[in-house]
Motif scaffolding. Structure first.
Motif, short mmCIF file in Angstrom:
data_model
loop_
_atom_site.label_atom_id
_atom_site.label_comp_id
_atom_site.label_asym_id
_atom_site.label_seq_id
_atom_site.Cartn_x
_atom_site.Cartn_y
_atom_site.Cartn_z
N ALA A 285 1.22 -1.14 -0.23
CA ALA A 285 -0.24 0.42 0.16
C ALA A 285 0.69 1.03 0.29
O ALA A 285 0.39 2.47 -0.32
N TRP A 286 2.27 1.48 0.53
CA TRP A 286 2.58 2.18 0.50
C TRP A 286 3.40 2.91 -0.70
O TRP A 286 3.71 3.83 -1.18
N GLN A 287 4.01 1.45 -1.21
CA GLN A 287 4.96 2.08 -2.81
C GLN A 287 3.69 2.21 -3.35
O GLN A 287 4.04 3.50 -4.10
N LYS A 288 2.29 1.65 -3.28
CA LYS A 288 1.41 2.47 -4.62
C LYS A 288 1.36 3.84 -4.17
O LYS A 288 0.48 4.38 -5.25
N TRP A 289 0.96 4.66 -2.95
CA TRP A 289 1.09 4.85 -2.53
C TRP A 289 1.76 6.73 -3.36
O TRP A 289 1.82 7.34 -3.61
N ILE A 290 3.58 6.12 -2.84
CA ILE A 290 4.54 7.00 -3.09
C ILE A 290 4.42 7.12 -4.96
O ILE A 290 4.83 7.81 -5.44
N ARG A 291 4.57 5.24 -5.58
CA ARG A 291 4.00 6.21 -6.85
C ARG A 291 2.93 6.89 -7.89
O ARG A 291 3.27 8.04 -8.36
N ASP A 292 2.14 6.52 -7.18
CA ASP A 292 0.84 7.54 -7.25
C ASP A 292 1.44 8.82 -6.61
O ASP A 292 1.45 10.34 -7.54
N ASP A 293 2.26 9.68 -5.20
CA ASP A 293 2.70 10.57 -4.92
C ASP A 293 3.36 11.44 -6.42
O ASP A 293 3.63 12.30 -6.99
N ALA A 294 4.19 10.34 -6.77
CA ALA A 294 5.27 10.81 -7.81
C ALA A 294 4.32 11.23 -9.11
O ALA A 294 4.63 12.26 -9.52
N GLN A 295 3.85 10.56 -9.88
CA GLN A 295 2.87 10.39 -10.67
C GLN A 295 2.00 12.32 -10.89
O GLN A 295 2.19 12.88 -11.65
N ARG A 296 1.81 12.35 -9.52
CA ARG A 296 1.34 13.99 -9.55
C ARG A 296 2.04 14.99 -9.45
O ARG A 296 1.77 16.34 -9.45
N ALA A 297 3.15 14.79 -8.59
CA ALA A 297 4.54 15.46 -8.56
C ALA A 297 4.28 16.31 -10.07
O ALA A 297 4.88 17.20 -10.25
N ALA A 298 4.48 14.97 -10.77
CA ALA A 298 5.30 15.01 -12.30
C ALA A 298 3.85 16.37 -12.92
O ALA A 298 4.89 16.93 -13.36
N GLN A 299 2.47 16.07 -12.74
CA GLN A 299 1.79 16.68 -13.04
C GLN A 299 1.83 17.71 -12.75
O GLN A 299 1.18 19.00 -13.56
N ARG A 300 2.17 18.08 -11.24
CA ARG A 300 2.21 19.95 -11.02
C ARG A 300 3.39 20.86 -11.69
O ARG A 300 3.19 21.41 -12.08
N GLY A 301 4.38 19.52 -12.09
CA GLY A 301 5.43 19.95 -12.20
C GLY A 301 5.23 20.74 -13.62
O GLY A 301 5.61 22.42 -14.42
N HIS A 302 4.47 20.34 -14.65
CA HIS A 302 3.90 20.19 -16.06
C HIS A 302 2.93 21.26 -16.25
O HIS A 302 2.94 22.13 -16.82
N ARG A 303 2.21 21.50 -14.92
CA ARG A 303 1.71 22.93 -14.73
C ARG A 303 2.20 23.95 -14.70
O ARG A 303 1.58 24.90 -14.74
N THR A 304 2.98 24.26 -13.38
CA THR A 304 3.55 25.10 -12.83
C THR A 304 4.70 25.60 -14.04
O THR A 304 5.28 26.67 -13.96
N SER A 305 4.86 25.11 -15.02
CA SER A 305 6.02 25.54 -15.99
C SER A 305 5.91 26.76 -16.77
O SER A 305 6.67 27.01 -17.49
N ASN A 306 4.08 26.88 -17.00
CA ASN A 306 4.06 27.97 -18.27
C ASN A 306 3.33 28.87 -17.00
O ASN A 306 2.92 30.07 -17.57
N VAL A 307 4.30 29.24 -15.89
CA VAL A 307 4.46 30.35 -15.53
C VAL A 307 4.72 31.31 -16.02
O VAL A 307 5.42 31.51 -16.63
N ILE A 308 4.36 33.10 -15.84
CA ILE A 308 5.11 33.93 -16.54
C ILE A 308 5.53 35.08 -15.10
O ILE A 308 4.94 35.40 -14.94
N ALA A 309 6.92 35.00 -15.40
CA ALA A 309 7.57 36.36 -14.73
C ALA A 309 7.67 37.74 -14.94
O ALA A 309 7.83 37.88 -16.24
N LEU A 310 6.94 38.70 -14.74
CA LEU A 310 6.88 39.97 -15.16
C LEU A 310 8.26 40.75 -15.17
O LEU A 310 8.99 40.04 -14.26
N PRO A 311 8.59 41.33 -15.99
CA PRO A 311 9.47 42.09 -16.02
C PRO A 311 10.03 42.70 -15.04
O PRO A 311 9.39 43.77 -14.24
N GLY A 312 11.02 42.65 -14.18
CA GLY A 312 12.13 43.58 -13.48
C GLY A 312 11.56 42.78 -12.12
O GLY A 312 12.09 42.91 -11.41
N GLN A 313 10.61 41.39 -12.12
CA GLN A 313 10.47 40.83 -11.25
C GLN A 313 11.47 39.64 -11.28
O GLN A 313 10.79 38.21 -10.91
#
Length: 315
Positions: A258-286
Motif C-alpha cells: 500500500a505504501w509503494q502504491k502511495w509513493i507511485r501516485d504521489d510521484a505521478q501527481r508531482a510530475a503533473q504539478r510540474g507540468h502545470r507550473t512550467s507555464n508561469v510568466i515572470a513579470l519584467p523587473g521581478q
C-alpha cells in the motif's frame, strides 16, 4: 428409583395364602423399605414392629417369609441381633452395588444428554449470531469504495485536488484485518536486504515509525524511493500516508505494498504539478517571482497587448 420385585405367581404362592392378607401387606411394606434404603433385605427391629403387629410378624416368621436371628434357612444370611431378614430377597431384587451402578449409569446418560442439548443449542445460537452479524456487516458497507471513502484536501492527502484512496484489494473491497508488518526487500533497488549500514541510515535519516499495525518505513524502502523517484520527499509522502490510514481506520493486507502504491501516485501527481507550473510568466523587473493562476493569465494578456502595440508602432 429402585423397585421391590414380586413375581406373577406371588399371589397364589402357598406361603402367601397361609400368611393371609394382613401379613402379606406387612411383607410388601417391609420389602419396599429395604429396597428404598438399600439394606439388601435386612430390617431393623424397630421398623418391623412399627409397620406390623405382633400377630402379623409372627405369621411371616411362621411361614418363612421373614427370618429372625438364629433362623435355620440355609439360603439366607443371619440378621442383626435385634433385626430381621426378608427371605430370598437377593434372588428377586438387586443388590446395593447393582442399584448404585444403575443410578450412576443413568446419571451419566442424563449428563450426556444435557451436554449434547447444550452443544446443539450453542451451535444453533452461534449460527444465528453469525448470520445476523453477517447481514449487519453487509448492510453497514456501501457497494463500492466511492461511497465510503472520505475526501481529503491538499493539506491532508498530499494532493492538489480532492481525491479518494481506493482499497488495495479494489474499489469494492472490505477493509482487511491487520497483519504483522514484514521487511520490504522487494523495494530494495540493487538486490540488497532491508537492513542498512550506519552510514546509509545517517544518509536517509532515522526510520519513521508508523502507528498503523506496527508498520515501519525501512532503509530498503527509502533506497527504493530515492532510486525510483529521486525528487520525491519520502518523509512527507509517508507522513501523509500515515495520516490518511489513521484517520480512516482502513486496513491493508500488505502495508508495504500500500505504501509503494502511495509513493507511485504521489510521484505521478508531482510530475503533473510540474507540468502545470512550467507555464508561469515572470513579470519584467521581478526575476525569480513567477505568477500562477489568475495573475499569470492577466500578466500573459498584458504581455500580448504590449507586443501588439509594439508591432503597431513599428508599422
Amino acid at each position: 428409583m429402585a423397585w421391590f420385585a414380586l413375581d406373577d405367581g406371588f399371589d397364589s404362592h402357598p406361603k402367601v395364602r397361609k400368611a393371609g392378607n394382613a401379613a402379606v401387606g406387612l411383607f410388601v411394606r417391609l420389602g419396599v423399605h429395604a429396597t428404598k434404603h438399600l439394606t439388601e433385605g435386612h430390617l431393623d427391629g424397630d421398623i418391623v414392629t412399627a409397620y406390623g403387629t405382633a400377630a402379623t410378624i409372627r405369621k411371616l416368621l411362621t411361614v418363612g417369609m421373614l427370618h429372625e436371628p438364629g433362623h435355620g434357612c440355609p439360603r439366607c444370611p443371619q440378621p442383626a441381633a435385634d433385626g430381621y431378614y426378608i427371605h430370598d430377597y437377593l434372588d428377586y431384587n438387586k443388590s446395593r452395588a447393582q442399584i448404585e451402578a444403575a443410578r450412576e449409569a443413568a446419571r451419566k446418560r442424563q449428563q450426556r444428554g444435557r451436554d449434547t442439548a447444550r452443544t446443539n443449542r450453542n451451535s444453533r445460537n452461534s449460527a444465528a449470531n453469525l448470520g445476523s452479524n453477517s447481514r449487519e456487516n453487509d448492510a453497514s458497507f456501501a457497494p463500492n469504495c466511492d461511497e465510503n471513502a472520505p475526501l481529503f484536501d491538499d493539506s491532508t492527502a498530499g494532493q492538489d485536488g480532492a481525491s479518494r484512496r481506493d482499497t488495495h484489494e479494489g474499489a469494492t473491497g472490505v477493509p482487511s484485518p491487520p497483519l504483522p508488518s514484514q521487511n520490504y526487500d522487494g523495494a530494495d533497488v540493487g538486490g540488497g536486504t532491508s537492513g542498512s549500514s550506519a552510514a546509509e541510515r545517517d544518509a536517509f535519516g532515522a526510520p519513521t515509525p508508523i502507528e498503523i499495525d506496527g508498520f515501519q518505513l525501512t532503509d530498503a524502502m527509502r533506497r527504493w524511493c530515492a532510486a525510483t523517484y529521486p525528487g520525491l520527499d519520502v518523509d512527507h509522502s509517508t507522513a501523509q500516508f500515515i495520516s490518511h490510514y489513521r484517520s480512516t481506520g482502513a486496513r491493508r493486507k500488505s502495508w508495504p505494498d500500500a505504501w509503494q502504491k502511495w509513493i507511485r501516485d504521489d510521484a505521478q501527481r508531482a510530475a503533473q504539478r510540474g507540468h502545470r507550473t512550467s507555464n508561469v510568466i515572470a513579470l519584467p523587473g521581478q526575476p525569480g517571482a513567477p505568477l500562477t493562476g489568475t495573475d499569470a493569465k492577466v500578466a500573459g494578456w498584458m504581455a500580448i497587448s504590449q507586443q501588439l502595440r509594439q508591432k503597431g508602432d513599428s508599422a
